[in-house]
Scaffold this motif. Structure first.
Motif, PDB file in Angstrom:
ATOM      1  N   ALA A   1      -3.384  -5.459  -7.696  1.00  0.00           N
ATOM      2  CA  ALA A   1      -4.352  -4.620  -8.425  1.00  0.00           C
ATOM      3  C   ALA A   1      -4.566  -3.286  -7.732  1.00  0.00           C
ATOM      4  N   LEU A   2      -4.148  -3.187  -6.469  1.00  0.00           N
ATOM      5  CA  LEU A   2      -4.212  -1.900  -5.779  1.00  0.00           C
ATOM      6  C   LEU A   2      -3.400  -0.844  -6.530  1.00  0.00           C
ATOM      7  N   PHE A   3      -2.277  -1.242  -7.152  1.00  0.00           N
ATOM      8  CA  PHE A   3      -1.514  -0.307  -7.972  1.00  0.00           C
ATOM      9  C   PHE A   3      -2.391   0.258  -9.089  1.00  0.00           C
TER      10      PHE A   3
ATOM     11  N   ASN B   1       0.823  -1.200   0.000  1.00  0.00           N
ATOM     12  CA  ASN B   1       0.000   0.000   0.000  1.00  0.00           C
ATOM     13  C   ASN B   1       0.865   1.261   0.000  1.00  0.00           C
ATOM     14  N   VAL B   2       1.938   1.272   0.785  1.00  0.00           N
ATOM     15  CA  VAL B   2       2.838   2.428   0.815  1.00  0.00           C
ATOM     16  C   VAL B   2       3.470   2.658  -0.564  1.00  0.00           C
ATOM     17  N   ILE B   3       3.933   1.567  -1.192  1.00  0.00           N
ATOM     18  CA  ILE B   3       4.547   1.704  -2.523  1.00  0.00           C
ATOM     19  C   ILE B   3       3.517   2.218  -3.530  1.00  0.00           C
ATOM     20  N   ALA B   4       2.286   1.680  -3.460  1.00  0.00           N
ATOM     21  CA  ALA B   4       1.244   2.107  -4.396  1.00  0.00           C
ATOM     22  C   ALA B   4       0.910   3.587  -4.208  1.00  0.00           C
ATOM     23  N   GLU B   5       0.869   4.047  -2.946  1.00  0.00           N
ATOM     24  CA  GLU B   5       0.608   5.460  -2.691  1.00  0.00           C
ATOM     25  C   GLU B   5       1.730   6.330  -3.274  1.00  0.00           C
TER      26      GLU B   5
ATOM     27  N   HIS C   1       7.904  -7.397  -3.692  1.00  0.00           N
ATOM     28  CA  HIS C   1       7.193  -6.211  -4.154  1.00  0.00           C
ATOM     29  C   HIS C   1       7.704  -5.729  -5.507  1.00  0.00           C
ATOM     30  N   LYS C   2       8.949  -6.019  -5.848  1.00  0.00           N
ATOM     31  CA  LYS C   2       9.423  -5.726  -7.206  1.00  0.00           C
ATOM     32  C   LYS C   2       8.658  -6.577  -8.222  1.00  0.00           C
ATOM     33  N   ARG C   3       8.361  -7.813  -7.852  1.00  0.00           N
ATOM     34  CA  ARG C   3       7.564  -8.667  -8.740  1.00  0.00           C
ATOM     35  C   ARG C   3       6.173  -8.065  -8.940  1.00  0.00           C
ATOM     36  N   LYS C   4       5.602  -7.538  -7.860  1.00  0.00           N
ATOM     37  CA  LYS C   4       4.282  -6.920  -7.967  1.00  0.00           C
ATOM     38  C   LYS C   4       4.337  -5.639  -8.801  1.00  0.00           C
ATOM     39  N   LEU C   5       5.417  -4.878  -8.663  1.00  0.00           N
ATOM     40  CA  LEU C   5       5.584  -3.684  -9.488  1.00  0.00           C
ATOM     41  C   LEU C   5       5.668  -4.048 -10.967  1.00  0.00           C
ATOM     42  N   GLY C   6       6.364  -5.151 -11.269  1.00  0.00           N
ATOM     43  CA  GLY C   6       6.457  -5.597 -12.655  1.00  0.00           C
ATOM     44  C   GLY C   6       5.098  -5.938 -13.234  1.00  0.00           C
TER      45      GLY C   6
ATOM     46  N   SER D   1      -0.591   2.018  10.409  1.00  0.00           N
ATOM     47  CA  SER D   1      -0.277   1.803   8.991  1.00  0.00           C
ATOM     48  C   SER D   1      -0.966   0.561   8.463  1.00  0.00           C
ATOM     49  N   ILE D   2      -1.018  -0.468   9.300  1.00  0.00           N
ATOM     50  CA  ILE D   2      -1.692  -1.698   8.914  1.00  0.00           C
ATOM     51  C   ILE D   2      -3.193  -1.452   8.776  1.00  0.00           C
TER      52      ILE D   2
END
Length: 268
Positions: free
Chosen positions: A249-251, A153-157, A186-191, A227-228
């Motif tokens: 999919a949050l991204f 969530n932090v990365i997506a924000e 999380h790099k995999r999720k970014l990809g 944060s959680i």
């Protein structure tokens, strides 16, 4: 119910199929449970056709599901009352790790029950962590999934801010793929997000469920987890539209909310 090999491949057509959890328990020395939530656990365990009605004394029960600490304790007590051995053993990892045999098993059990279960745990995953007595595996799993969900969530924000500020989308995603502060997971999720590919490895509905379990558990221990709690709300909202998509999919949901109307965007 159909039997599977340790690698996850379905056995040949001669493998018997049973009609209920009770019938399966009557034929098995070890039962492995892997269902999505508390309700499903007790639907398979209780009643005339549940596995508790069919399991023989001494049967080893391995619960690999992610459920609430309260449900884990209740199920363990019910199993013990029946003379069964219970191992609390949720898994850390999703589809890629399962396919490569690289899951990590998070175990709450007595020493003797852990040793009895170890060959099966070793067939499922690459590593077994003994977290403590029954219930400790469940609590450790909630810690791990809380880190996963809150971090995503932090990365997506932050990605949302980057796009809103005018940073080039391709550059942004490729830059984040190179920096050390983001985990390989999380790099995999970014990809996936960069390609707009949210094929489910860990569906949003399950991550949202796990975050809800953690928020509830944290409340019961008076833990400070703002944060959680925020990530729980973000994933709950994402789950309304992307329940069966990967939780990354949050991204896409955040990106769609910040992109300008005249700019093309991947459907989120």
């Amino acid at each position: 119910m159909r039997a599977y090999t340790p690698s996850g491949r379905q056995q040949d057509e001669a493998t018997p199929i049973v009609s209920s959890a009770r019938a399966l328990a009557q034929e098995a020395d070890i039962l492995i449970l892997c269902v999505p939530n508390d309700a499903a656990i007790f639907a398979s365990a209780e009643g005339d056709e549940g596995f508790l009605a069919g399991a023989r004394r001494g049967t080893l029960i391995l619960n690999t599901s992610t459920i609430s600490p309260e449900a884990t304790q209740k199920l363990a007590e019910r199993a013990t009352e029946k003379g069964l051995r219970f191992v609390d053993s949720p898994m850390s990892g999703s589809t890629p790790e399962a396919e490569k045999g690289e899951l990590v098993m998070l175990v709450g059990a007595s020493h003797d029950d852990l040793e009895a279960a170890r060959p099966v745990l070793g067939a499922i995953g690459k590593l077994t962590i003994h977290a403590g007595e029954v219930g400790a595996g469940t609590r450790l799993k909630l810690v791990i999934n809380g880190i996963m969900g809150a971090t995503l969530n932090v990365i997506a924000e932050a990605v949302g801010y980057g796009l809103s500020s005018g940073l080039d989308r391709t550059m942004l995603y490729q830059a984040l793929a190179q920096v050390a502060v983001i985990s390989p997971h999380h790099k995999r999720k970014l990809g996936c997000a960069e390609k707009g590919d949210f094929a489910p490895q860990f569906p949003t509905r399950l991550m949202s469920k796990d975050m809800g379990l953690l928020v509830s558990a944290a409340r019961s221990t008076h833990s400070f987890c703002p944060s959680i709690a925020i990530a729980d709300q973000a994933l709950a909202l994402s789950s309304k539209r992307h329940a069966n998509d990967d939780y990354s999919a949050l991204f896409g949901a955040i990106e769609k909310s910040v992109v300008k109307q005249d700019e093309p965007a991947n459907e989120a």
